[in-house]
Design a protein around this motif. Structure first.
Motif, short mmCIF file in Angstrom:
data_model
loop_
_atom_site.label_atom_id
_atom_site.label_comp_id
_atom_site.label_asym_id
_atom_site.label_seq_id
_atom_site.Cartn_x
_atom_site.Cartn_y
_atom_site.Cartn_z
N VAL A 114 0.84 -1.20 0.00
CA VAL A 114 0.00 0.00 0.00
C VAL A 114 0.88 1.25 0.00
O VAL A 114 0.63 2.20 -0.75
N GLU A 115 1.91 1.24 0.84
CA GLU A 115 2.81 2.40 0.89
C GLU A 115 3.48 2.63 -0.46
O GLU A 115 3.62 3.77 -0.92
N GLN A 116 3.94 1.54 -1.09
CA GLN A 116 4.58 1.68 -2.39
C GLN A 116 3.61 2.23 -3.43
O GLN A 116 3.98 3.06 -4.26
N ALA A 117 2.35 1.80 -3.36
CA ALA A 117 1.35 2.30 -4.31
C ALA A 117 1.12 3.79 -4.13
O ALA A 117 0.95 4.52 -5.11
N VAL A 118 1.12 4.26 -2.90
CA VAL A 118 0.96 5.70 -2.65
C VAL A 118 2.11 6.47 -3.28
O VAL A 118 1.90 7.51 -3.93
N ASP A 119 3.33 5.98 -3.12
CA ASP A 119 4.49 6.69 -3.66
C ASP A 119 4.58 6.58 -5.18
O ASP A 119 5.15 7.45 -5.84
N GLU A 120 4.04 5.50 -5.74
CA GLU A 120 4.02 5.34 -7.20
C GLU A 120 3.00 6.28 -7.83
O GLU A 120 3.20 6.80 -8.93
N HIS A 121 1.90 6.51 -7.12
CA HIS A 121 0.82 7.36 -7.63
C HIS A 121 1.22 8.83 -7.48
O HIS A 121 2.27 9.15 -6.93
N CYS A 122 0.36 9.70 -7.96
CA CYS A 122 0.50 11.13 -7.67
C CYS A 122 -0.79 11.56 -7.01
O CYS A 122 -1.71 12.08 -7.66
N LEU A 123 -0.88 11.32 -5.70
CA LEU A 123 -2.07 11.68 -4.93
C LEU A 123 -1.91 13.12 -4.47
O LEU A 123 -1.14 13.40 -3.55
N TRP A 124 -2.64 14.01 -5.11
CA TRP A 124 -2.38 15.43 -4.92
C TRP A 124 -3.24 16.00 -3.79
O TRP A 124 -4.44 15.76 -3.72
N ASP A 125 -2.58 16.73 -2.90
CA ASP A 125 -3.28 17.49 -1.87
C ASP A 125 -3.42 18.91 -2.39
O ASP A 125 -2.47 19.69 -2.38
N TRP A 126 -4.63 19.25 -2.86
CA TRP A 126 -4.83 20.55 -3.50
C TRP A 126 -4.80 21.70 -2.50
O TRP A 126 -4.55 22.84 -2.87
N GLU A 127 -5.07 21.42 -1.24
CA GLU A 127 -4.99 22.48 -0.23
C GLU A 127 -3.55 22.93 -0.04
O GLU A 127 -3.25 24.12 0.01
N ALA A 128 -2.64 21.95 0.07
CA ALA A 128 -1.23 22.27 0.25
C ALA A 128 -0.50 22.41 -1.07
O ALA A 128 0.64 22.88 -1.12
N ASN A 129 -1.18 22.02 -2.19
CA ASN A 129 -0.58 22.04 -3.52
C ASN A 129 0.71 21.21 -3.56
O ASN A 129 1.71 21.61 -4.14
N ARG A 130 0.64 20.04 -2.95
CA ARG A 130 1.77 19.13 -2.92
C ARG A 130 1.28 17.70 -3.05
O ARG A 130 0.12 17.40 -2.83
N ARG A 131 2.21 16.83 -3.37
CA ARG A 131 1.92 15.42 -3.52
C ARG A 131 1.96 14.74 -2.15
O ARG A 131 2.86 14.98 -1.35
N ALA A 132 0.98 13.89 -1.87
CA ALA A 132 0.98 13.12 -0.63
C ALA A 132 1.84 11.88 -0.81
O ALA A 132 1.85 11.26 -1.87
N GLU A 133 2.57 11.53 0.24
CA GLU A 133 3.43 10.34 0.22
C GLU A 133 2.96 9.36 1.29
O GLU A 133 2.08 9.67 2.10
N HIS A 134 3.57 8.18 1.29
CA HIS A 134 3.10 7.16 2.23
C HIS A 134 3.32 7.59 3.67
O HIS A 134 2.58 7.19 4.56
N SER A 135 4.32 8.43 3.92
CA SER A 135 4.53 8.94 5.28
C SER A 135 3.32 9.73 5.76
O SER A 135 2.97 9.70 6.94
N ASP A 136 2.67 10.45 4.84
CA ASP A 136 1.47 11.20 5.20
C ASP A 136 0.33 10.26 5.53
O ASP A 136 -0.45 10.51 6.46
N ALA A 137 0.20 9.17 4.76
CA ALA A 137 -0.85 8.20 5.05
C ALA A 137 -0.66 7.58 6.43
O ALA A 137 -1.63 7.32 7.15
N LEU A 138 0.58 7.35 6.80
CA LEU A 138 0.89 6.80 8.12
C LEU A 138 0.85 7.86 9.22
O LEU A 138 1.00 7.52 10.40
N ASP A 139 0.65 9.12 8.83
CA ASP A 139 0.71 10.23 9.77
C ASP A 139 2.06 10.25 10.48
O ASP A 139 2.17 10.60 11.65
N HIS A 140 3.09 9.83 9.75
CA HIS A 140 4.47 9.82 10.24
C HIS A 140 4.61 8.98 11.52
O HIS A 140 5.41 9.32 12.40
N MET A 141 3.83 7.91 11.62
CA MET A 141 3.89 7.02 12.78
C MET A 141 4.20 5.60 12.31
O MET A 141 3.40 5.02 11.56
N PRO A 142 5.34 5.04 12.75
CA PRO A 142 6.37 5.65 13.58
C PRO A 142 7.24 6.62 12.78
O PRO A 142 7.22 6.61 11.56
#
Length: 454
Positions: free
Chosen positions: A128-156
């Motif tokens: 799942v993490e690899q799929a997030v990083d392979e995709h371009c899941l765009w956060d239009w509020e921040a105008n940046r690409r979301a990465e798997h670290s964001d999905a995990l909320d940086h935990m750990p």
């Protein structure tokens, strides 16, 4: 918006490739890598018995003396290493072979991102993490690409040397890995959770001695944080990180309108999960069991007090693919409703976009069988302004919104010059400076550019 929680078991990963092992198969493969040991190893694993044995190894047992318990713990440490190695090798093999099913996984994370759903995973792999990083899941509020670290909320957290400077927090779906992960590392027995870190490489890479040396230097003396499901009294469950992840999962289940059990067998021996579901599911919650053979799972849910009328099943060998097809249609229907309720942006044009780097202008809008079809140019790193392109002119945002309101489509798709089309999942506003400042209504596809059908 409907609140959805997706609970993923081993069957979810197996859906993308039979090379991904289910629980007992994983046990057989890991045990085969054990060195000679005096601990009695079961001859075979059936019906989830590997997890039971793994949990027994992780905790001191009253029927064993001190020396025997030490031996059990040593075997558990060896098994954890072997489990991580097996899963890592298999998922690398699956990803680099790029089977068509990986496209289903990429579409799945696009839907999760658009809905900001909660995904609870009991799998050790990082597909799942690899799929997030392979995709371009765009956060239009921040105008940046979301990465798997964001999905995990940086935990750990990553160790300091493995972190990017000033790591951002983009909005996306929430991924809660309740049984740890093959790329989480800790000092065994650390009930404080202070030594649990996530070691991240750039995607699923082939083994590199340099990467191994870096990890051993930055995380000396660590072992993989792979949680045995039933070792309830161990440090695996006593540390704050695990407790926080389980707390978030429980809250998500309690507030969910729909809970999907995807490839998760809900074994009675998994007392922690069974207890959480028994206490947190409400009579209003709708359950969807996605499993080739859902009968046992449905019976277990009814045993927990869920009414049979509240349970739906998606069955068959392609049940995960059927689920993703359905989710994709639903998220695109949500997009159509969102567009219909949106005020057009004055002077804006319409584009299909993978963030800000790859875009395709929408030059045609038609309706086919209740589906809004947006004809596009070929995707590219940029496209000319309407004033000097010399080709078909991009459609205005006003035209798109008017078409959506007039036709009330069930889905919105993009069609490219070769006739291939992809489902559109979310929208945002893109500002581009190319000769003169332009504004675009950006529509995000459910597949990344790298997996656009030929």
């Amino acid at each position: 918006m409907t609140k959805r929680v997706f609970i993923l078991g081993a069957g979810f990963s197996v859906a993308f490739s039979s090379r991904m092992p289910i629980t007992d198969e994983l046990g057989e493969l890991a045990v085969a890598r054990l060195p000679t040991t005096t601990v009695r190893v079961p001859m075979t694993f059936v019906g989830g018995t590997f997890e039971e044995w793994l949990s027994r190894l992780a905790e001191d047992q009253p029927d064993l003396d001190e020396a025997e318990n030490f031996q059990q713990r040593a075997v558990f440490a060896q098994l954890s290493r072997a489990i991580g190695d097996v899963v890592e090798e298999r998922q690398r093999e699956v990803w680099w072979s790029t089977p068509p099913a990986i496209g289903i996984l990429l579409r799945f994370v696009a839907v999760m991102h658009a809905w900001r759903s909660t995904v609870v995973s009991f799998n050790y792999d990082t597909l799942v993490e690899q799929a997030v990083d392979e995709h371009c899941l765009w956060d239009w509020e921040a105008n940046r690409r979301a990465e798997h670290s964001d999905a995990l909320d940086h935990m750990p957290m990553r160790p300091a040397a493995n972190m990017r400077w000033a790591e951002s927090h983009e909005e996306t779906f929430r991924l809660l890995k309740l049984h740890g992960s093959l790329n989480w590392w800790w000092v065994p027995g650390d009930s404080t959770g202070g030594t649990i870190n996530r070691w991240v490489t750039t995607g699923i890479e082939r083994p590199e001695p340099k990467g191994l040396a870096e990890r051993e230097r930055e995380l000396p003396g660590r072992s993989r944080f792979i949680v045995p499901p039933n070792a309830l009294k161990s440090a695996f469950y006593a540390n704050p990180l695990t407790r926080e992840l389980w707390r978030r999962a429980a809250q998500a289940v309690e507030s969910a309108d729909e809970v999907y059990l995807v490839g998760y067998s809900l074994p009675r021996t998994d007392m922690v999960t069974v207890g959480m579901l028994r206490e947190r599911l409400t009579p209003e919650t709708r359950l969807v069991v996605v499993n080739p053979r859902p009968e046992d799972v449905c019976r277990q849910l009814e045993h927990l007090g869920v009414q049979a009328a509240s349970i739906e099943t998606i069955t068959g060998g392609d049940c995960v693919g059927l689920l993703v097809d359905r989710l994709e249609r639903a998220v695109s229907a949500d997009l159509a409703e969102e567009l219909a309720a949106t005020k057009p942006v004055d002077g804006a044009y319409v584009a299909v976009s993978w963030g800000t780097d790859v875009t395709a202008a929408v030059t045609d809008i038609t309706t086919e069988n209740g589906i809004l079809v947006l004809g596009c140019t070929l995707p590219g790193p940029s496209f000319d302004t309407p004033a000097n392109s010399g080709g078909p002119q991009p459609k205005a945002d006003l035209e798109l919104i008017a078409a959506v309101r007039a036709t009330k489509p069930s889905m919105v798709v993009a069609r490219f010059p070769n006739g291939r089309q992809v489902v559109l999942a979310q929208t945002g506003i893109l500002h581009e400076a190319s000769g003169r400042s332009l504004t675009w209504r950006a529509l995000n596809p459910s597949v990344p550019r790298s997996h656009l059908p030929d």
